[in-house]
Scaffold this motif. Structure first.
Motif, PDB file in Angstrom:
ATOM      1  N   LEU A 186       0.853  -1.211  -0.402  1.00 50.52           N
ATOM      2  CA  LEU A 186       0.108  -0.195   0.083  1.00 50.52           C
ATOM      3  C   LEU A 186       1.206   0.878  -0.087  1.00 50.52           C
ATOM      4  O   LEU A 186       1.934   1.134   0.014  1.00 50.52           O
ATOM      5  CB  LEU A 186      -0.574   0.237   1.306  1.00 50.52           C
ATOM      6  N   ASP A 187       0.306   2.266  -0.436  1.00 55.26           N
ATOM      7  CA  ASP A 187       0.662   3.794  -0.744  1.00 55.26           C
ATOM      8  C   ASP A 187       0.810   3.863   1.039  1.00 55.26           C
ATOM      9  O   ASP A 187      -0.452   4.275   1.539  1.00 55.26           O
ATOM     10  CB  ASP A 187       0.492   4.111  -1.252  1.00 55.26           C
ATOM     11  N   GLU A 188       2.128   4.982   1.407  1.00 59.33           N
ATOM     12  CA  GLU A 188       1.668   5.512   2.776  1.00 59.33           C
ATOM     13  C   GLU A 188       1.647   6.529   2.816  1.00 59.33           C
ATOM     14  O   GLU A 188       2.452   7.290   1.462  1.00 59.33           O
ATOM     15  CB  GLU A 188       3.055   5.006   3.719  1.00 59.33           C
ATOM     16  N   PRO A 189       0.871   7.563   3.591  1.00 57.69           N
ATOM     17  CA  PRO A 189       0.273   6.611   4.813  1.00 57.69           C
ATOM     18  C   PRO A 189      -0.541   6.225   4.673  1.00 57.69           C
ATOM     19  O   PRO A 189      -1.454   6.309   3.887  1.00 57.69           O
ATOM     20  CB  PRO A 189      -0.262   7.769   5.840  1.00 57.69           C
ATOM     21  N   PHE A 190      -1.202   4.692   4.875  1.00 58.94           N
ATOM     22  CA  PHE A 190      -2.300   3.963   5.083  1.00 58.94           C
ATOM     23  C   PHE A 190      -3.275   3.807   6.233  1.00 58.94           C
ATOM     24  O   PHE A 190      -2.761   4.235   7.189  1.00 58.94           O
ATOM     25  CB  PHE A 190      -2.004   2.430   4.575  1.00 58.94           C
ATOM     26  N   TYR A 191      -4.506   3.522   6.187  1.00 59.47           N
ATOM     27  CA  TYR A 191      -5.604   3.496   7.283  1.00 59.47           C
ATOM     28  C   TYR A 191      -6.260   1.734   6.559  1.00 59.47           C
ATOM     29  O   TYR A 191      -7.200   1.629   5.857  1.00 59.47           O
ATOM     30  CB  TYR A 191      -7.285   4.171   7.292  1.00 59.47           C
ATOM     31  N   ALA A 192      -5.487   0.652   7.804  1.00 59.54           N
ATOM     32  CA  ALA A 192      -5.740  -0.213   6.778  1.00 59.54           C
ATOM     33  C   ALA A 192      -6.751  -1.097   8.236  1.00 59.54           C
ATOM     34  O   ALA A 192      -6.441  -1.314   9.279  1.00 59.54           O
ATOM     35  CB  ALA A 192      -4.229  -1.351   7.393  1.00 59.54           C
ATOM     36  N   HIS A 193      -7.816  -2.247   7.659  1.00 58.48           N
ATOM     37  CA  HIS A 193      -8.780  -2.675   8.370  1.00 58.48           C
ATOM     38  C   HIS A 193      -8.702  -3.753   8.731  1.00 58.48           C
ATOM     39  O   HIS A 193      -8.822  -4.655   7.299  1.00 58.48           O
ATOM     40  CB  HIS A 193      -9.963  -2.099   8.136  1.00 58.48           C
ATOM     41  N   MET A 194      -8.322  -4.646   9.459  1.00 56.80           N
ATOM     42  CA  MET A 194      -7.724  -6.038   9.433  1.00 56.80           C
ATOM     43  C   MET A 194      -9.384  -6.902  10.496  1.00 56.80           C
ATOM     44  O   MET A 194      -9.359  -6.434  11.141  1.00 56.80           O
ATOM     45  CB  MET A 194      -6.057  -6.206   9.903  1.00 56.80           C
ATOM     46  N   MET A 195     -10.017  -7.112   9.305  1.00 57.49           N
ATOM     47  CA  MET A 195     -11.459  -8.398   9.659  1.00 57.49           C
ATOM     48  C   MET A 195     -10.764  -9.210  10.250  1.00 57.49           C
ATOM     49  O   MET A 195     -11.026 -10.284   9.346  1.00 57.49           O
ATOM     50  CB  MET A 195     -12.177  -7.366   9.111  1.00 57.49           C
ATOM     51  N   THR A 196     -10.803  -9.813  11.715  1.00 57.11           N
ATOM     52  CA  THR A 196     -11.140 -11.407  12.003  1.00 57.11           C
ATOM     53  C   THR A 196     -11.873 -12.294  11.426  1.00 57.11           C
ATOM     54  O   THR A 196     -13.359 -11.123  11.626  1.00 57.11           O
ATOM     55  CB  THR A 196      -9.968 -11.696  13.083  1.00 57.11           C
ATOM     56  N   LEU A 197     -11.884 -13.636  11.523  1.00 57.49           N
ATOM     57  CA  LEU A 197     -13.052 -14.050  11.201  1.00 57.49           C
ATOM     58  C   LEU A 197     -13.452 -15.248  12.279  1.00 57.49           C
ATOM     59  O   LEU A 197     -14.231 -15.824  12.201  1.00 57.49           O
ATOM     60  CB  LEU A 197     -12.958 -14.222   9.938  1.00 57.49           C
ATOM     61  N   THR A 198     -12.540 -15.977  12.536  1.00 56.61           N
ATOM     62  CA  THR A 198     -12.416 -17.435  13.050  1.00 56.61           C
ATOM     63  C   THR A 198     -12.792 -17.154  14.736  1.00 56.61           C
ATOM     64  O   THR A 198     -14.388 -18.493  15.270  1.00 56.61           O
ATOM     65  CB  THR A 198     -10.849 -18.288  13.618  1.00 56.61           C
ATOM     66  N   HIS A 199     -12.587 -16.357  15.367  1.00 57.34           N
ATOM     67  CA  HIS A 199     -13.649 -16.018  16.698  1.00 57.34           C
ATOM     68  C   HIS A 199     -15.008 -16.051  16.038  1.00 57.34           C
ATOM     69  O   HIS A 199     -16.068 -14.946  17.002  1.00 57.34           O
ATOM     70  CB  HIS A 199     -12.933 -15.168  17.640  1.00 57.34           C
ATOM     71  N   HIS A 200     -16.101 -16.582  15.660  1.00 61.00           N
ATOM     72  CA  HIS A 200     -17.246 -16.327  15.134  1.00 61.00           C
ATOM     73  C   HIS A 200     -18.352 -17.507  16.347  1.00 61.00           C
ATOM     74  O   HIS A 200     -17.685 -18.670  15.653  1.00 61.00           O
ATOM     75  CB  HIS A 200     -17.164 -16.281  13.871  1.00 61.00           C
ATOM     76  N   HIS A 201     -19.745 -17.423  16.006  1.00 61.38           N
ATOM     77  CA  HIS A 201     -20.410 -18.296  16.021  1.00 61.38           C
ATOM     78  C   HIS A 201     -20.349 -19.390  14.891  1.00 61.38           C
ATOM     79  O   HIS A 201     -20.119 -18.387  13.952  1.00 61.38           O
ATOM     80  CB  HIS A 201     -21.432 -17.455  16.617  1.00 61.38           C
ATOM     81  N   PRO A 202     -19.933 -20.764  15.227  1.00 65.50           N
ATOM     82  CA  PRO A 202     -20.502 -21.433  16.658  1.00 65.50           C
ATOM     83  C   PRO A 202     -18.659 -22.043  17.097  1.00 65.50           C
ATOM     84  O   PRO A 202     -18.818 -22.838  17.878  1.00 65.50           O
ATOM     85  CB  PRO A 202     -20.965 -22.490  15.112  1.00 65.50           C
ATOM     86  N   TYR A 203     -18.111 -21.172  16.728  1.00 66.91           N
ATOM     87  CA  TYR A 203     -16.704 -20.978  17.397  1.00 66.91           C
ATOM     88  C   TYR A 203     -16.267 -22.661  17.414  1.00 66.91           C
ATOM     89  O   TYR A 203     -16.413 -23.334  18.037  1.00 66.91           O
ATOM     90  CB  TYR A 203     -16.258 -21.239  19.243  1.00 66.91           C
ATOM     91  N   ILE A 204     -16.189 -22.755  16.430  1.00 61.86           N
ATOM     92  CA  ILE A 204     -14.738 -23.495  15.336  1.00 61.86           C
ATOM     93  C   ILE A 204     -13.959 -23.430  15.189  1.00 61.86           C
ATOM     94  O   ILE A 204     -13.311 -22.434  14.348  1.00 61.86           O
ATOM     95  CB  ILE A 204     -15.992 -24.181  14.061  1.00 61.86           C
TER      96      ILE A 204
END
Ligand code: GP9
Ligand code: MN
Length: 428
Positions: A186-204
């Motif tokens: 990415l070109d800087e400066p950046f605003y990066a949003h890291m969206m996690t997913l594993t800790h989601h119902h039904p928590y497998i």
């Protein structure tokens, strides 16, 4: 119409809290890394299961001031049916989600004046979303264009191999691993949003990845909630190490937030065993806390801050750290670092929480005793204020009123046709 937008503008200008002069502009030009902790509730922080910390890495961030993080322990999620999408809407716009459905879906073509667009226009930031699910989930590929998000690394950019995909998408460890070169691109400066997913119902989490035994309440979601939380925690440690190696750690603003609850009130019986007390409606309301943890380069840790706030306050806080005065923008929250920050936290159903008392399904409770109380005049006035604020936010979304609002001379409306997402070479 234009009367409505004027009423809204007057309201938010009146609620506005002046920036803390010591922090105004300290993060200007720094890369910003925003980390979404899926379904992560505050009770996990420093919680011990079988005598073991569930999230030792996150605990180190909140317990060791040397690491430079400030932890807000009285922040509440304010999401409704839009879940993750509500959290995204709220944190990047400082407006509330809708009482029903998801504004990402029903208001996906609205005009927005979002944080990514403001950062881009005022300070040349590149914005990017990283997420191991496909781009159209929650209508993201449409609404992100309205937010002015430059790059959207969705599942089509990642190795979505069978062994790495679980539940909604890519496991958090490969997700963070593969995100590093994309982040570096990415070109800087950046605003990066890291969206996690594993800790989601039904928590497998696959057995070979589980490093803590499940809880033993007999309620499956509650029991495995701790295992995916541990996995998320380990993935964060891996990511922080990789950021350091890539030279992206020291000088970046890094913040983490929980998007919404993971354990609903249908699990009160099991949660009683976890928390060690009856989950009354009052107690359930207190469990709606989500962590907000932030590191600002050059600013020392303030330890644990007990101010009350919500996801609605994140954008106003960030704008001021960047040195962008928030008064011109329509924002329903206020800067958490400001002395004038307003410590009441509205929820979508009209309930609200303050440092002294909580309103839960219209009933008033003293926070200290958890006992029901008779509302004072002042409390009832506050309740009207909360309802009014929510109504104005709904008017803004339902009438698409930002079309008629120009925050300042510098603002240029976002043109959604300028944005394209998806990796052509990847999986659809
Ligand atoms: C899907 C993910 C999950 O892409 O964001 O969303 P949620 O179910 O938490 O709203
Ligand atoms: Mn979510």
């Amino acid at each position: 119409d234009s009367d409505d937008i004027t009423e809204i503008e007057n309201y938010t200008k009146n609620k506005f809290a002046e920036p803390n002069p010591e922090l105004f502009g300290v993060a200007k030009g720094k890369n910003i890394i925003k980390i979404h902790l899926e379904s992560f509730q505050t009770f996990l922080i420093n919680y011990e299961l079988h005598g073991e910390e569930v999230t030792p890495f996150l605990n180190s961030l909140v317990n060791d001031p040397e690491l430079g993080f400030t932890y807000f322990d009285n922040i509440f999620h304010q999401t409704e049916q839009g879940k993750t999408a509500d959290a995204e809407l709220i944190t990047d716009n400082s407006i509330y989600g809708l009482p029903q459905g998801s504004a990402f879906v029903t208001r996906g073509t609205n005009t927005y004046q979002s944080l990514p667009a403001i950062l881009n226009q005022q300070q040349g930031y590149t914005s990017a979303i990283f997420h191991g699910d496909y781009k159209s989930f929650w209508n993201r590929d449409e609404v992100y264009k309205q937010f002015g998000i430059d790059v959207y690394f969705d599942a089509s950019y990642y190795n979505m191999t069978e062994e790495n995909v679980i539940n909604y998408g890519l496991l958090d460890k490969p997700f963070f691993k593969e995100s590093i070169p994309m982040l570096e691109s990415l070109d800087e400066p950046f605003y990066a949003h890291m969206m996690t997913l594993t800790h989601h119902h039904p928590y497998i989490v696959p057995e070979e990845l589980a490093t803590i035994a499940p809880a033993e309440t007999g309620d499956k979601s509650v029991d495995t909630y701790f295992q995916t939380a541990r996995y998320l925690d380990e993935s964060l440690e891996q990511f922080f190490n990789d950021l350091k190696e890539a030279g992206l750690y020291e000088d970046s603003v890094i913040f983490l937030y929980g998007d919404h609850y993971g354990i609903s009130k249908n699990h009160n019986r099991a949660m009683k065993e976890i928390i060690g007390e009856e989950i009354t409606p009052f107690k359930n309301a207190q469990l709606q806390r989500v962590p907000f943890i932030i590191k600002i380069p050059g600013v020392e840790s303030m330890g644990t801050v007990h101010k009350y706030g919500g996801l609605i306050d994140i954008m106003p806080t960030l704008l001021h750290l960047q040195g962008i005065h928030g008064q011109d923008y329509i924002q329903f929250g206020t800067d958490l670092f400001s002395e004038g920050h307003k410590e009441y936290v509205p929820f979508r159903n009209g309930d609200y929480i303050t440092p002294e008392y909580s309103v839960v399904s219209g009933t008033y409770y003293d926070n200290e005793t958890g006992e029901e109380i008779e509302p004072t005049e002042e409390m009832l006035k506050m309740k009207d204020e909360v309802l009014h604020e929510l109504e104005l936010s709904d008017k803004l979304l339902n009438g698409d009123l930002l079309r008629f609002y120009s925050p300042n001379e510098a603002w240029k409306p976002v043109d959604p046709s300028q944005y394209r997402y998806g990796n052509e070479t990847g999986v659809p």
